[in-house]
Design a protein around this motif. Structure first.
Motif, PDB file in Angstrom:
ATOM      1  N   TRP A 420       0.828  -1.196   0.000  1.00  0.00           N
ATOM      2  CA  TRP A 420       0.000   0.000   0.000  1.00  0.00           C
ATOM      3  C   TRP A 420       0.867   1.253   0.000  1.00  0.00           C
ATOM      4  CZ3 TRP A 420       0.730  -3.182   4.153  1.00  0.00           C
ATOM      5  CH2 TRP A 420       1.201  -2.610   5.342  1.00  0.00           C
ATOM      6  N   CYS A 421       0.213   2.369  -0.172  1.00  0.00           N
ATOM      7  CA  CYS A 421       0.950   3.627  -0.251  1.00  0.00           C
ATOM      8  C   CYS A 421       0.239   4.704   0.555  1.00  0.00           C
ATOM      9  CB  CYS A 421       1.033   4.048  -1.723  1.00  0.00           C
ATOM     10  SG  CYS A 421       1.492   5.765  -1.965  1.00  0.00           S
ATOM     11  N   GLU A 422       1.024   5.494   1.269  1.00  0.00           N
ATOM     12  CA  GLU A 422       0.483   6.696   1.922  1.00  0.00           C
ATOM     13  C   GLU A 422       1.293   7.851   1.344  1.00  0.00           C
ATOM     14  OE1 GLU A 422       0.494   5.237   6.408  1.00  0.00           O
ATOM     15  OE2 GLU A 422       1.774   4.176   5.013  1.00  0.00           O
ATOM     16  N   SER A 423       0.642   8.945   1.066  1.00  0.00           N
ATOM     17  CA  SER A 423       1.393  10.032   0.444  1.00  0.00           C
ATOM     18  C   SER A 423       0.719  11.371   0.673  1.00  0.00           C
ATOM     19  CB  SER A 423       1.498   9.762  -1.062  1.00  0.00           C
ATOM     20  OG  SER A 423       2.303  10.739  -1.662  1.00  0.00           O
ATOM     21  N   ALA A 424       1.501  12.422   0.648  1.00  0.00           N
ATOM     22  CA  ALA A 424       0.951  13.776   0.706  1.00  0.00           C
ATOM     23  C   ALA A 424       1.593  14.539  -0.442  1.00  0.00           C
ATOM     24  CB  ALA A 424       1.280  14.421   2.039  1.00  0.00           C
ATOM     25  N   GLU A 425       0.769  15.095  -1.293  1.00  0.00           N
ATOM     26  CA  GLU A 425       1.281  15.758  -2.480  1.00  0.00           C
ATOM     27  C   GLU A 425       2.254  16.873  -2.077  1.00  0.00           C
ATOM     28  OE1 GLU A 425      -1.825  17.123  -5.004  1.00  0.00           O
ATOM     29  OE2 GLU A 425      -0.470  17.450  -6.703  1.00  0.00           O
ATOM     30  N   GLY A 426       3.428  16.854  -2.704  1.00  0.00           N
ATOM     31  CA  GLY A 426       4.407  17.898  -2.419  1.00  0.00           C
ATOM     32  C   GLY A 426       5.259  17.609  -1.193  1.00  0.00           C
ATOM     33  N   ARG A 427       4.898  16.588  -0.425  1.00  0.00           N
ATOM     34  CA  ARG A 427       5.665  16.341   0.812  1.00  0.00           C
ATOM     35  C   ARG A 427       6.373  14.985   0.825  1.00  0.00           C
ATOM     36  NH1 ARG A 427       1.362  18.309   4.096  1.00  0.00           N
ATOM     37  NH2 ARG A 427       1.500  16.507   5.454  1.00  0.00           N
ATOM     38  N   GLY A 428       5.881  14.035   0.045  1.00  0.00           N
ATOM     39  CA  GLY A 428       6.572  12.747   0.002  1.00  0.00           C
ATOM     40  C   GLY A 428       5.622  11.560   0.040  1.00  0.00           C
ATOM     41  N   SER A 429       6.208  10.383  -0.118  1.00  0.00           N
ATOM     42  CA  SER A 429       5.400   9.159  -0.163  1.00  0.00           C
ATOM     43  C   SER A 429       6.023   8.090   0.710  1.00  0.00           C
ATOM     44  CB  SER A 429       5.330   8.614  -1.592  1.00  0.00           C
ATOM     45  OG  SER A 429       4.995   9.627  -2.495  1.00  0.00           O
ATOM     46  N   ARG A 430       5.158   7.157   1.132  1.00  0.00           N
ATOM     47  CA  ARG A 430       5.646   6.028   1.920  1.00  0.00           C
ATOM     48  C   ARG A 430       4.965   4.772   1.364  1.00  0.00           C
ATOM     49  NH1 ARG A 430       6.994   4.819   7.373  1.00  0.00           N
ATOM     50  NH2 ARG A 430       7.320   7.015   7.682  1.00  0.00           N
ATOM     51  N   PHE A 431       5.771   3.899   0.790  1.00  0.00           N
ATOM     52  CA  PHE A 431       5.257   2.630   0.270  1.00  0.00           C
ATOM     53  C   PHE A 431       5.647   1.515   1.237  1.00  0.00           C
ATOM     54  CE2 PHE A 431       3.685   3.433  -4.018  1.00  0.00           C
ATOM     55  CZ  PHE A 431       4.161   4.725  -4.244  1.00  0.00           C
ATOM     56  N   THR A 432       4.686   0.658   1.547  1.00  0.00           N
ATOM     57  CA  THR A 432       4.981  -0.453   2.457  1.00  0.00           C
ATOM     58  C   THR A 432       4.503  -1.761   1.839  1.00  0.00           C
ATOM     59  OG1 THR A 432       4.503   1.042   4.284  1.00  0.00           O
ATOM     60  CG2 THR A 432       4.647  -1.308   4.831  1.00  0.00           C
ATOM     61  N   PHE A 433       5.337  -2.778   1.925  1.00  0.00           N
ATOM     62  CA  PHE A 433       4.799  -4.110   1.612  1.00  0.00           C
ATOM     63  C   PHE A 433       4.978  -5.020   2.810  1.00  0.00           C
ATOM     64  CE2 PHE A 433       9.084  -4.580  -0.338  1.00  0.00           C
ATOM     65  CZ  PHE A 433       9.510  -5.774   0.226  1.00  0.00           C
ATOM     66  N   ALA A 434       4.016  -5.918   2.969  1.00  0.00           N
ATOM     67  CA  ALA A 434       4.024  -6.806   4.128  1.00  0.00           C
ATOM     68  C   ALA A 434       3.944  -8.237   3.631  1.00  0.00           C
ATOM     69  CB  ALA A 434       2.824  -6.496   5.018  1.00  0.00           C
ATOM     70  N   LEU A 435       4.899  -9.055   4.081  1.00  0.00           N
ATOM     71  CA  LEU A 435       4.897 -10.474   3.688  1.00  0.00           C
ATOM     72  C   LEU A 435       4.659 -11.330   4.930  1.00  0.00           C
ATOM     73  CD1 LEU A 435       7.976 -10.685   1.265  1.00  0.00           C
ATOM     74  CD2 LEU A 435       5.599 -10.229   0.714  1.00  0.00           C
ATOM     75  N   PRO A 436       3.984 -12.464   4.768  1.00  0.00           N
ATOM     76  CA  PRO A 436       3.772 -13.330   5.927  1.00  0.00           C
ATOM     77  C   PRO A 436       5.126 -13.769   6.498  1.00  0.00           C
ATOM     78  CG  PRO A 436       2.561 -14.137   3.995  1.00  0.00           C
ATOM     79  CD  PRO A 436       3.414 -13.021   3.522  1.00  0.00           C
ATOM     80  N   ALA A 437       5.315 -13.533   7.795  1.00  0.00           N
ATOM     81  CA  ALA A 437       6.624 -13.801   8.395  1.00  0.00           C
ATOM     82  C   ALA A 437       7.008 -15.279   8.294  1.00  0.00           C
ATOM     83  CB  ALA A 437       6.623 -13.363   9.858  1.00  0.00           C
ATOM     84  N   GLY A 438       6.012 -16.139   8.322  1.00  0.00           N
ATOM     85  CA  GLY A 438       6.306 -17.567   8.313  1.00  0.00           C
ATOM     86  C   GLY A 438       6.581 -18.132   6.923  1.00  0.00           C
ATOM     87  N   GLY A 439       6.564 -17.292   5.889  1.00  0.00           N
ATOM     88  CA  GLY A 439       6.765 -17.783   4.527  1.00  0.00           C
ATOM     89  C   GLY A 439       5.511 -17.597   3.693  1.00  0.00           C
ATOM     90  N   PRO A 440       5.625 -17.810   2.366  1.00  0.00           N
ATOM     91  CA  PRO A 440       4.507 -17.528   1.467  1.00  0.00           C
ATOM     92  C   PRO A 440       3.227 -18.259   1.858  1.00  0.00           C
ATOM     93  CG  PRO A 440       6.481 -18.114   0.239  1.00  0.00           C
ATOM     94  CD  PRO A 440       6.791 -18.346   1.679  1.00  0.00           C
TER      95      PRO A 440
END
Ligand code: ADP
Length: 452
Positions: A420-440
């Motif tokens: 997913w992505c969180e962002s504020a125009e003109g200020r920057g973006s933060r992209f995060t991905f989350a994977l299951p810790a125990g494996g796919p």
């Protein structure tokens, strides 16, 4: 035809309740007439319900013909629709005629009964057709039907005439009455709306089919183009790097440029091929155990030159340096690499990037934050779509195919993870991905778009 169909209802007609026996004379007649009108209006309502639930145009026209004849107690009916381009009335359906036979039969607007109804936007009764020179018999000739009398009414949508509905031959050769005119007029307008809706739905379906076809062709083109480009590109890369090793001075610098350009091209082609594998279902996961630190370091190393060229700094925040992940190394690397190269690309010189990794619940979350141009809130939903770019194509400043995020999303979802992505125009973006810790985990069905 469903249980509400006019056919079924015709077999079990709704009988008006008889006028109360206490009423006498004219009052009794009035009550009887009102009851009859109420029953007929109820019938119009029943039929309207069928009309609004039918989107197949042929079936709809058939229902309209049957209902018009039933409501006016006539032998047959005809529908003519206005062709907006030519301004002519065209036969759409007529009792006893096949649609193909009617195709293209045009009714002149001038000096025809239907034309008069359309122009005057008023009902018209012709008691004896043989005495009216305006009668246009082309459609009836096709079916051999002999028209004796006509009640025609305009079909309008929001006061705009769209056609003419005619009821033909009152049974028993009776005269058309005021109720016939009223009921057919009301019905014609409902029928007009139903036809318009069905036409719009048909046009929409056609447009979707066309879109599907174009989408398929685009996919085929990309598949062929990417494979055709790959072989000559390998040759260019091979020879250019051999030449560059032996070259010196200006030639070396020029060959550097050639190599850089070819490598960029290779990255784009690989993006396209990666997506094809996902679409074909041939992308398999080769899971192994590694640390988030190893993953982040390898991507930072690969992107270091690009960030340095823009004088940007990359910070890594790893509270637990031993944080382990079980995932496909190459695919996870690709997912993160796309996020980091985007952060560099969409952040001005001297900007700052931060890459972090941490365990949240049963997920390993990897985050890429920048203080770049940001993304307008209304665009965030769409940036993970293939080929979607916020920057309009005519004013391209940043380049790229618009595939990077779609690939990252696919790679993450292959693991049963999310992005997913969180962002504020003109200020920057933060992209995060989350994977299951125990494996796919089994990826959720339908989370990855099926075709390029
Ligand atoms: P590309 O980078 O080739 O255009 P992507 O799929 O990677 O394609 O990204 C899609 C779009 O999302 C980009 O064109 C850009 O408009 C926007 N975008 C992605 N990452 C960022 C970011 N870090 N900052 C601002 N915009 C971004």
């Amino acid at each position: 035809m469903d249980r509400d169909s006019p056919q079924r209802s015709r077999r079990t007609p709704r009988k008006p309740d008889s006028a109360p026996s206490s009423a006498t004379g004219p009052l009794r007649d009035t009550i009887a007439t009102l009851q009859q009108q109420a029953a007929q209006l109820q019938r119009v309502l029943d039929i309207s319900r069928v009309l609004t639930s039918t989107l197949d145009i042929d079936k709809l026209l058939e229902v309209i013909l049957e209902a018009s004849a039933e409501l006016t107690d006539t032998e047959a009916a005809s529908i003519m629709l206005l062709d907006e381009r030519s301004g002519d009335l065209i036969f759409a359906a007529s009792t006893g005629s096949r649609r193909e036979d009617l195709a293209g039969i045009r009714v002149p607007i001038d000096n025809s009964i239907a034309g008069t109804i359309l122009k005057q936007r008023a009902p018209l009764v012709v008691g004896d057709v043989t005495k009216d020179p305006r009668h246009f018999g082309a459609a009836a000739q096709k079916s051999g039907f002999v028209t004796r009398s006509i009640l025609g009414v305009p079909m309008t949508i929001k006061d705009k005439p769209v056609g003419v509905l005619e009821a033909l031959n009152k049974k028993g050769d009776a005269a058309f009455g005021a109720e016939d005119i009223q009921v057919l007029t009301t019905f014609a307008n409902q029928a007009a709306v139903a036809i318009e809706n069905a036409r719009l739905v048909a046009a929409l379906r056609k447009a979707y089919q066309r879109l599907d076809e174009l989408d398929r062709r685009k996919s085929d083109f990309i598949a062929i183009a990417s494979h055709e480009l790959r072989t000559p590109l390998h040759l260019i890369l091979g020879y250019a790097s051999m030449l560059q090793e032996d070259a010196s001075g200006a030639a070396k610098a020029q060959l550097d440029g050639v190599l850089k350009g070819a490598q960029q091209l290779r990255a784009l082609i690989e993006d396209m091929i990666n997506l094809q594998h996902i679409d074909a279902g041939s992308a398999v996961l080769d899971a192994s155990r590694f640390t988030a630190a190893e993953l982040i370091e390898s991507v930072v190393e690969a992107c270091k030159d690009m960030a340095e060229a823009k004088d940007q700094t990359i910070h890594v925040d790893l509270p637990d340096p031993a944080l382990a992940m079980v995932a496909d190394w190459e695919k996870t690397q690709l997912a993160l690499n796309n996020l980091v190269t985007n952060a560099i690309k969409f952040t001005p010189p001297q900007g700052r990037l931060e890459i972090s990794g941490k365990l949240v619940g049963d997920e390993v979350q990897v985050c890429v934050a920048d203080n770049g141009i940001g993304i307008p809130a209304r665009e965030i939903e769409r940036i993970f779509e293939r080929f979607y770019q916020v920057e309009p194509h005519i004013a391209r400043k940043y380049g790229g195919l618009g595939l990077g995020l779609a690939i990252s999303k696919s790679m993450v979802e292959l693991h049963g993870g999310r992005i997913w992505c969180e962002s504020a125009e003109g200020r920057g973006s933060r992209f995060t991905f989350a994977l299951p810790a125990g494996g796919p985990k089994q990826p959720k069905r339908g989370t990855t778009p099926l075709r390029m």
